[in-house]
Design an enzyme around this catalytic site. Structure first.
Site, mmCIF file in Angstrom:
data_model
loop_
_atom_site.group_PDB
_atom_site.id
_atom_site.type_symbol
_atom_site.label_atom_id
_atom_site.label_comp_id
_atom_site.label_asym_id
_atom_site.label_seq_id
_atom_site.Cartn_x
_atom_site.Cartn_y
_atom_site.Cartn_z
ATOM 1 N N MET A 59 103.954 6.344 -18.572
ATOM 2 C CA MET A 59 103.886 5.806 -19.934
ATOM 3 C C MET A 59 104.438 6.856 -20.908
ATOM 4 S SD MET A 59 100.680 3.270 -20.130
ATOM 5 C CE MET A 59 99.405 4.441 -20.481
ATOM 6 N N GLY A 60 105.228 7.791 -20.384
ATOM 7 C CA GLY A 60 105.820 8.807 -21.253
ATOM 8 C C GLY A 60 104.829 9.885 -21.631
ATOM 9 N N HIS A 97 103.325 14.797 -14.509
ATOM 10 C CA HIS A 97 104.429 13.859 -14.271
ATOM 11 C C HIS A 97 105.599 14.583 -13.607
ATOM 12 C CE1 HIS A 97 102.587 11.897 -17.980
ATOM 13 N NE2 HIS A 97 102.515 10.953 -17.077
ATOM 14 N N SER A 155 97.992 13.017 -20.672
ATOM 15 C CA SER A 155 98.685 12.881 -21.966
ATOM 16 C C SER A 155 97.685 12.886 -23.116
ATOM 17 C CB SER A 155 99.489 11.581 -21.997
ATOM 18 O OG SER A 155 100.380 11.561 -20.910
ATOM 19 N N ASP A 189 94.673 9.783 -11.201
ATOM 20 C CA ASP A 189 94.236 8.398 -11.424
ATOM 21 C C ASP A 189 94.003 7.762 -10.054
ATOM 22 O OD1 ASP A 189 94.627 8.254 -14.376
ATOM 23 O OD2 ASP A 189 96.669 8.733 -13.791
ATOM 24 N N GLY A 199 99.955 9.831 -9.140
ATOM 25 C CA GLY A 199 99.133 11.046 -9.116
ATOM 26 C C GLY A 199 97.709 10.728 -8.684
ATOM 27 N N GLN A 200 97.126 11.674 -7.953
ATOM 28 C CA GLN A 200 95.734 11.495 -7.519
ATOM 29 C C GLN A 200 94.758 11.632 -8.677
ATOM 30 O OE1 GLN A 200 95.287 14.230 -4.252
ATOM 31 N NE2 GLN A 200 96.285 12.817 -2.829
HETATM 32 O O1 PAF Z 1 99.484 5.843 -14.804
HETATM 33 C C1 PAF Z 1 100.212 5.359 -15.702
HETATM 34 O O2 PAF Z 1 100.857 6.070 -16.451
HETATM 35 C C2 PAF Z 1 100.277 3.835 -15.876
HETATM 36 O O3 PAF Z 1 99.051 3.257 -15.566
HETATM 37 C C3 PAF Z 1 101.403 3.185 -15.065
HETATM 38 C C4 PAF Z 1 101.228 3.406 -13.574
HETATM 39 C C5 PAF Z 1 102.747 3.776 -15.498
HETATM 40 C C6 PAF Z 1 101.438 1.677 -15.321
HETATM 41 O O4 PAF Z 1 101.656 1.376 -16.644
#
Ligand code: PAF
Length: 289
Positions: A30-31, A37, A186, A150, A147-148
């Site tokens: 999601m940037g 990331h 983030s 989440d 990523g682990q």
């Molecule tokens: O983990 C995230 O950033 C978001 O949940 C994802 C996987 C990009 C889905 O919108």
């Protein structure tokens, strides 16, 4: 590096690359990119010939009272970081093209989506799965990286991929932490100095749980829960949303801890909600005994 905004152009770029025999490695985000990331991007670079990073703040995974409008967005900075990491394509679709008028198809992984994060954030995983499935359908990658940090999301996405026979390999990458132990997120930018100190308790609490299970042989879920909660509770600016000891596949609470478990938590620190987790595995019983 090319920035693509339209779905059909992304499909076409991947079609061409696949026709040349290239392996596509996809990092959905999601940037507001951080080193967590970038670790996914580096792993993607190792496994793929073409790396695609999506940057899409997915409105469907935010509840009405959540921070969709204020979620951090900085495409220029994200683009610079992707250039440095030799990303081939950023895919940044418009929400109106992802969810046009009349959109009415959603994906739900039953059971797993309504517990833990899903209990606190109804509709969250339905939104995540719908966006991830749509992104996978457009980007059509060989590998997708999660990523682990989440972990519930990763388990749910793996279940969706299995249940819907999607032809993609999900690659899980370890949580990246700052030197003070705080997992990169983030949302960390919202923590002030004292909240940041409080956030350090999350890792401490999870480590306490891991030591109880792995080094002290504690098999009682209640005991681990109480002692981990005590660590968090020692800081009065931390409001526990949940702490749970669960099976890594079913995400159900075991009767006792006899094999690998996940320790998952979510807390509020001021206005910021943070999640974290680690896995723990008791020593296998000595075979000679
Ligand atoms: O983990 C995230 O950033 C978001 O949940 C994802 C996987 C990009 C889905 O919108």
């Amino acid at each position: 590096m090319e920035l693509i905004r339209r779905l059909h152009l992304m499909r076409e770029a991947v079609r061409k690359a696949r026709a040349e025999g290239k392996k596509i490695a996809f990092v959905p985000t999601m940037g507001a990119l951080h080193d967590g990331h970038l670790a996914l991007v580096r792993r993607a670079r190792e496994l793929g010939d073409i790396v695609v990073v999506s940057i899409f703040v997915n409105p469907e995974q935010f509840g009405p009272d959540e921070d969709y409008d204020t979620y951090p967005r900085d495409l220029a900075r994200d683009t610079d970081l992707c250039v440095e990491e030799h990303v081939d394509f950023i895919f940044a679709p418009d929400p109106k093209e992802m969810y046009p008028d009349g959109f009415r198809t959603y994906v739900e992984v039953e059971g797993l989506s309504s517990i833990l994060e899903g209990a606190s954030r109804p509709g969250f995983f339905r939104g995540v799965c719908t966006a991830v499935l749509k992104l996978l359908s457009v980007v059509n990658p060989h590998f997708a990286f999660f990523g682990q940090k989440d972990m519930q999301q990763a388990v749910i996405v793996q279940t969706m991929v299995r249940d819907l026979n999607l032809n993609v390999e999900i690659v899980l990458c370890p949580t990246v932490r700052d030197d003070d132990g705080v997992a990169l997120s983030s949302r960390n930018v919202r923590l002030n100095v004292s909240e940041r100190v409080s956030a350090m308790a999350l890792r401490r609490a999870l480590e306490r749980g891991r030591v109880l299970i792995e080094d002290q042989g504690v098999s009682s879920v209640e005991e681990v829960e109480t002692k981990v909660r005590d660590v968090l509770g020692a800081d009065e600016s931390i409001k526990i949303d949940y702490f749970a000891v669960v099976d890594p596949v079913s995400l159900e609470r075991p009767e006792t801890i006899g094999g690998e478990v996940l320790l998952l938590l979510a807390v509020w620190i001021g206005q910021t909600r943070l999640i974290d987790n680690i896995s723990a595995c008791p020593e296998p019983p000595d075979e000679a005994e």
